[in-house]
Enzyme design. Structure first.
Site: not given
Ligand code: PNS
Length: 160
Positions: A18, A42, A95, A132
């Site tokens: 990150h 999650k 990745r 993570s």
């Molecule tokens: O580190 P992660 O858990 O892979 O991150 C995922 C994250 C938080 C970036 C993803 O879950 C996200 O974009 N959440 C926002 C929810 C949202 O706006 N959803 C609608 C459009 S995709």
């Protein structure tokens, strides 16, 4: 015009992968918001304020550029945060092809919802196996996570 971008994620906890992406993005954009987002898919290890605190300390300890803001977002769409702060770009680290497959529908949805573009950055391949979730697993089973996370995170996980 100021180019503002957002790096969203669960950061549960922040890893060296990150930080690598955050540093690369901070050198491209004028202002970078690192946003801790609740991911309902999650189950979390660390509470949001703890994740924010570890991110802030990792960024400071790592000597990253000073155009980085750390924030958290609990309710509503990610693109609503982008609109609130004037950000037109999301940045995600990629990745592998698995990440591309996971990120592509979200990127297209975020563009469709609010015109927010997503930029994919490639981290140092040294971090390609770091996530993570694996860090949480290694820590829970008593392994050494210090090669994969910032020093403050390793200390926190090993003491906690
Ligand atoms: O580190 P992660 O858990 O892979 O991150 C995922 C994250 C938080 C970036 C993803 O879950 C996200 O974009 N959440 C926002 C929810 C949202 O706006 N959803 C609608 C459009 S995709």
């Amino acid at each position: 015009m100021k180019r503002i971008a957002v790096v969203p994620g669960s950061f549960d906890p922040v890893t060296l992968g990150h930080l690598d992406v955050i540093e690369r993005a901070a050198r491209i954009f004028d202002e970078l918001h690192v946003l801790v987002v609740h991911n309902p898919d999650k189950s979390a290890l660390l509470p949001m304020p703890q994740r924010v605190s570890l991110l802030e300390r990792s960024i400071a300890d790592g000597g990253l550029p000073d155009n980085i803001v750390v924030a958290q977002w609990n309710v509503g769409l990610l693109v609503d945060y982008c609109t609130d702060v004037g950000a037109s770009v999301l940045v995600k680290g990629i990745r592998s092809q698995v990440d591309v497959a996971y990120e592509t529908p979200m990127a297209i949805m975020n563009r469709s919802l609010a015109g927010v573009e997503t930029v994919f950055l490639l981290p140092d391949p040294a971090h390609a196996h770091v996530s993570s979730s694996l860090v949480r697993q290694v820590a829970a089973l008593g392994g050494d996570v210090s090669p994969y996370v910032p020093h403050v995170v390793a200390t926190f996980l090993q003491e906690g």
